[in-house]
Motif scaffolding. Sequence first.
Motif, PDB file in Angstrom:
ATOM      1  N   THR A 151       0.644  -1.254  -0.054  1.00 39.57           N
ATOM      2  CA  THR A 151      -0.135  -0.153  -0.012  1.00 39.57           C
ATOM      3  C   THR A 151       0.705   1.303  -0.070  1.00 39.57           C
ATOM      4  O   THR A 151       1.740   1.275   0.655  1.00 39.57           O
ATOM      5  CB  THR A 151      -0.941  -0.023   1.346  1.00 39.57           C
ATOM      6  OG1 THR A 151      -1.703  -0.871   1.207  1.00 39.57           O
ATOM      7  CG2 THR A 151      -1.675   1.248   1.437  1.00 39.57           C
ATOM      8  N   THR A 152       0.380   2.239  -0.963  1.00 40.75           N
ATOM      9  CA  THR A 152       1.038   3.437  -1.037  1.00 40.75           C
ATOM     10  C   THR A 152       0.439   4.664  -0.645  1.00 40.75           C
ATOM     11  O   THR A 152      -0.735   4.540  -1.174  1.00 40.75           O
ATOM     12  CB  THR A 152       2.113   3.624  -2.147  1.00 40.75           C
ATOM     13  OG1 THR A 152       1.055   3.467  -3.351  1.00 40.75           O
ATOM     14  CG2 THR A 152       3.025   2.312  -2.295  1.00 40.75           C
ATOM     15  N   LEU A 153       0.893   5.819  -0.425  1.00 41.66           N
ATOM     16  CA  LEU A 153       0.401   7.282  -0.512  1.00 41.66           C
ATOM     17  C   LEU A 153       1.196   8.215  -0.827  1.00 41.66           C
ATOM     18  O   LEU A 153       2.241   8.466  -0.531  1.00 41.66           O
ATOM     19  CB  LEU A 153      -0.104   7.407   1.200  1.00 41.66           C
ATOM     20  CG  LEU A 153      -0.654   8.945   1.136  1.00 41.66           C
ATOM     21  CD1 LEU A 153      -2.080   8.954   0.650  1.00 41.66           C
ATOM     22  CD2 LEU A 153      -0.474   9.417   2.934  1.00 41.66           C
ATOM     23  N   ALA A 167      -0.569  14.054   4.479  1.00 43.91           N
ATOM     24  CA  ALA A 167      -0.188  12.465   4.496  1.00 43.91           C
ATOM     25  C   ALA A 167       0.147  11.929   5.871  1.00 43.91           C
ATOM     26  O   ALA A 167      -0.131  10.924   6.076  1.00 43.91           O
ATOM     27  CB  ALA A 167       1.125  12.727   3.623  1.00 43.91           C
ATOM     28  N   ARG A 168       1.079  12.894   6.498  1.00 42.75           N
ATOM     29  CA  ARG A 168       1.169  12.477   8.086  1.00 42.75           C
ATOM     30  C   ARG A 168      -0.081  12.098   8.869  1.00 42.75           C
ATOM     31  O   ARG A 168      -0.128  11.039   9.831  1.00 42.75           O
ATOM     32  CB  ARG A 168       2.150  13.502   8.749  1.00 42.75           C
ATOM     33  CG  ARG A 168       3.457  13.560   8.132  1.00 42.75           C
ATOM     34  CD  ARG A 168       4.387  14.528   9.107  1.00 42.75           C
ATOM     35  NE  ARG A 168       3.998  15.655   9.009  1.00 42.75           N
ATOM     36  CZ  ARG A 168       4.786  16.402   8.194  1.00 42.75           C
ATOM     37  NH1 ARG A 168       5.716  16.027   7.343  1.00 42.75           N
ATOM     38  NH2 ARG A 168       4.369  18.022   8.099  1.00 42.75           N
ATOM     39  N   ALA A 195       6.148   3.673   3.171  1.00 40.84           N
ATOM     40  CA  ALA A 195       4.642   3.626   2.409  1.00 40.84           C
ATOM     41  C   ALA A 195       4.248   5.036   1.822  1.00 40.84           C
ATOM     42  O   ALA A 195       3.472   5.038   0.760  1.00 40.84           O
ATOM     43  CB  ALA A 195       3.439   3.222   3.172  1.00 40.84           C
ATOM     44  N   MET A 196       5.020   6.165   2.274  1.00 40.22           N
ATOM     45  CA  MET A 196       4.774   7.300   2.027  1.00 40.22           C
ATOM     46  C   MET A 196       5.781   7.801   0.579  1.00 40.22           C
ATOM     47  O   MET A 196       6.912   7.837   0.808  1.00 40.22           O
ATOM     48  CB  MET A 196       4.901   8.329   2.941  1.00 40.22           C
ATOM     49  CG  MET A 196       3.928   7.857   4.252  1.00 40.22           C
ATOM     50  SD  MET A 196       4.367   9.263   5.654  1.00 40.22           S
ATOM     51  CE  MET A 196       3.773  10.618   5.141  1.00 40.22           C
ATOM     52  N   LYS A 197       4.965   8.133  -0.624  1.00 42.37           N
ATOM     53  CA  LYS A 197       5.619   8.477  -1.452  1.00 42.37           C
ATOM     54  C   LYS A 197       5.667   9.997  -2.022  1.00 42.37           C
ATOM     55  O   LYS A 197       4.496  10.374  -2.569  1.00 42.37           O
ATOM     56  CB  LYS A 197       5.110   7.574  -2.760  1.00 42.37           C
ATOM     57  CG  LYS A 197       5.302   6.139  -2.602  1.00 42.37           C
ATOM     58  CD  LYS A 197       6.704   5.621  -2.363  1.00 42.37           C
ATOM     59  CE  LYS A 197       6.604   4.115  -1.892  1.00 42.37           C
ATOM     60  NZ  LYS A 197       8.100   3.674  -1.518  1.00 42.37           N
ATOM     61  N   PRO A 198       6.564  10.820  -1.713  1.00 39.18           N
ATOM     62  CA  PRO A 198       6.574  12.297  -2.301  1.00 39.18           C
ATOM     63  C   PRO A 198       6.224  12.253  -3.683  1.00 39.18           C
ATOM     64  O   PRO A 198       7.163  11.667  -4.341  1.00 39.18           O
ATOM     65  CB  PRO A 198       7.588  12.937  -1.671  1.00 39.18           C
ATOM     66  CG  PRO A 198       8.098  11.921  -0.622  1.00 39.18           C
ATOM     67  CD  PRO A 198       7.549  10.371  -0.880  1.00 39.18           C
ATOM     68  N   PRO A 244      -6.715  19.772  -5.289  1.00 41.35           N
ATOM     69  CA  PRO A 244      -5.755  18.873  -5.223  1.00 41.35           C
ATOM     70  C   PRO A 244      -6.018  17.772  -4.138  1.00 41.35           C
ATOM     71  O   PRO A 244      -6.158  18.229  -3.079  1.00 41.35           O
ATOM     72  CB  PRO A 244      -4.362  19.640  -4.990  1.00 41.35           C
ATOM     73  CG  PRO A 244      -4.971  20.741  -4.275  1.00 41.35           C
ATOM     74  CD  PRO A 244      -6.342  21.356  -4.879  1.00 41.35           C
ATOM     75  N   THR A 245      -5.846  16.507  -4.643  1.00 41.54           N
ATOM     76  CA  THR A 245      -5.939  15.355  -3.730  1.00 41.54           C
ATOM     77  C   THR A 245      -4.645  14.382  -3.924  1.00 41.54           C
ATOM     78  O   THR A 245      -4.141  13.974  -4.669  1.00 41.54           O
ATOM     79  CB  THR A 245      -7.257  14.805  -4.235  1.00 41.54           C
ATOM     80  OG1 THR A 245      -8.044  15.712  -4.108  1.00 41.54           O
ATOM     81  CG2 THR A 245      -7.554  13.446  -3.115  1.00 41.54           C
ATOM     82  N   MET A 246      -4.448  13.752  -2.419  1.00 44.39           N
ATOM     83  CA  MET A 246      -3.612  12.743  -2.503  1.00 44.39           C
ATOM     84  C   MET A 246      -4.210  11.375  -2.953  1.00 44.39           C
ATOM     85  O   MET A 246      -5.452  11.316  -3.099  1.00 44.39           O
ATOM     86  CB  MET A 246      -3.180  12.555  -1.021  1.00 44.39           C
ATOM     87  CG  MET A 246      -2.460  13.742  -0.411  1.00 44.39           C
ATOM     88  SD  MET A 246      -1.940  13.365   1.287  1.00 44.39           S
ATOM     89  CE  MET A 246      -3.695  12.907   2.293  1.00 44.39           C
ATOM     90  N   THR A 247      -3.170  10.354  -3.288  1.00 41.45           N
ATOM     91  CA  THR A 247      -3.786   8.999  -3.732  1.00 41.45           C
ATOM     92  C   THR A 247      -3.272   8.037  -2.828  1.00 41.45           C
ATOM     93  O   THR A 247      -2.032   7.694  -2.651  1.00 41.45           O
ATOM     94  CB  THR A 247      -3.456   8.999  -5.230  1.00 41.45           C
ATOM     95  OG1 THR A 247      -3.766   9.862  -6.113  1.00 41.45           O
ATOM     96  CG2 THR A 247      -3.611   7.475  -5.725  1.00 41.45           C
ATOM     97  N   LEU A 248      -4.172   7.237  -2.226  1.00 47.39           N
ATOM     98  CA  LEU A 248      -3.892   6.249  -1.506  1.00 47.39           C
ATOM     99  C   LEU A 248      -4.136   5.276  -2.252  1.00 47.39           C
ATOM    100  O   LEU A 248      -5.442   4.668  -2.995  1.00 47.39           O
ATOM    101  CB  LEU A 248      -4.791   6.185  -0.237  1.00 47.39           C
ATOM    102  CG  LEU A 248      -4.557   4.917   0.617  1.00 47.39           C
ATOM    103  CD1 LEU A 248      -3.284   4.549   1.342  1.00 47.39           C
ATOM    104  CD2 LEU A 248      -5.840   4.920   1.996  1.00 47.39           C
ATOM    105  N   THR A 249      -3.194   4.083  -2.768  1.00 44.42           N
ATOM    106  CA  THR A 249      -3.454   2.960  -3.490  1.00 44.42           C
ATOM    107  C   THR A 249      -3.367   1.683  -2.396  1.00 44.42           C
ATOM    108  O   THR A 249      -2.399   1.310  -1.864  1.00 44.42           O
ATOM    109  CB  THR A 249      -2.312   2.755  -4.566  1.00 44.42           C
ATOM    110  OG1 THR A 249      -2.589   4.055  -5.331  1.00 44.42           O
ATOM    111  CG2 THR A 249      -2.818   1.409  -5.459  1.00 44.42           C
TER     112      THR A 249
END
Length: 579
Positions: free
Chosen positions: A501-503, A513-514, A526-529, A540-545
């Motif tokens: 899983t990545t963010l 993100a934090r 798991a956190m991907k800048p 603008p939105t983050m993506t959680l896979t």
Amino acid sequence: MDAQGRGRADDIDPADQWVLNPNTGEYELRLPTSPAQSGVPSPRRPPAPDTDPPRGRREAPGRPRPETPGRAVPPPRRRRGAPEEPLPGRRGRRPAKKAAKGKKVLLWTGGAMAFVLVAGAGAGYFYIEHLNDNIASVSDDGASTGGFQKDKAINILLIGTDKRTGKGNESYGDSGSVGHADTTILLHVSKDRSNATALSIPRDLIVDVPDCPTTQEDGSQKIIPGTQQVRFNTSLGQDGRTPSCTMRTVTELTGVKPDNFMVADFNAVKTLTSAVGGVEVCLGKDIDDPDSHLKLSKGTHTIEGEQALAFVRTRHAVGFGGDLSRIGLQQQFLSALMRKLKSNDTLTSPSKMLDLAEAGTKALTVDSQLDSIGKLKDLGLELGKLDTKNLTFTTTPVIDNPAEKVKSTVVLNESTAPQVFDMIKNDVSFTAVKEQKKKEAAAVAARLKGGKAPASEVRVRILNGGADPGSAQETLSWLQVEEGVTKSENGGNAPAELAKTTLEYAPDQADQARRLADIMGLSGSAMKPGESVENAQGLPTMTLTLGKDFKGAGASLTAPSKAPKGVQKSTADKVECAE
């Protein structure tokens, strides 16, 4: 094994055929050319009336040698059916390099650095190709990953059966055993080869054995029905189960899918220890076990053959007298064998390496993905990169079966076993490995440090990238209803599946993100800048896979960083005395 058994002449010692080249520091096989011989070794012949003069330094290949009437030196064995070819004077020529002799020999033997049976088999790659004929293989029936890969972590299932086949073994216990999984070790080697874990699985552990598709002798497939709440050792032999069924059972139990399996019987312990001239073990007390026939005094002893087999079978005279105590003894023995395999006494002895290759290949039954010297060599070279001080032996955490009045089986310790399994699945070392990249680890950990935005300000799009169907919607509902992340949406399926899983987030979304990482139990890795995407409102939105490791909404995704308290472990470089 003498020279006759290797298809050589009466007067040729195998050790003499390996000559040290002073220019490279390597040993090279040098044999005189002579007429072709049969691919089957001939029986020992009595010496001819005229014998050779005393042997001195052997002539280099190609140099004329006086003929002696009545004697003929057979040539090296060649592959059956292949045309005879001239034998080159050197094999595997390499440019000369300045390196320590021990380093050279280490690279030359390759597989001798591998773990126990792997070591013996991998070392044989420089030997004659008839070793391929020694190796027995059976189908993995689709239970493996398809075989180990050089750029990934390696998981090998090592199985010792209690089948009493072989000379002298019929007197041990149940002579009619079908060959259960008496000793089972899941060997995990890290992706970077800096550390490894050897996880013993007790034979009396209560498990569910799944349905097992099994290849029959005629090539047809048969599904052997699974059984619930039975001893782990019945995953092999019982009802016609093959090692592939043990492999499936281990996957069900641990969540780790093995790449390959190797099976050995009682003869493996006897022949391998004899091939290396015995291994040194230590006892903290006198042992006299009438069941295993082991009788040794307190202190250190060098054991081999029948005595070595008695050592690994002993249980009543050590610890609490059960299978768990025997596992500790076996782990001590395997550590000692590894140290002997890596010692210069073994690595610099061509004759020992030949004996080891012969014994190792004859002792093994492997899966169909690992059925040649070439494949064993490749595996041996990968495992040979490992330092024994970073090989940890441990045992699956268990407790006495609460359903039994008379305790004879065990069940998983649910408070610690899942953490041990997760460490292996996530390639986490049980030892502190100095070679780990500390700077990179610190940078990853830093992603979790800093301020956190309120949950109500977190904007995230959720994609399913390999998790169970419906996971994205389940996570969306949980975030919105229970965690207050109301600015979230279901983005459907990801374009590709992910193992983890990545963010992904933009630099100005780090506080969001934090917060989400804190809610979901995400690790820094798991956190991907990266970049943000636009949500349905154009913001603008983050993506959680959600990857294949996703365990469900609310379940933490942070892998354990160290073994749980109380889990017994030892490393292969240390000598421990059994008590």
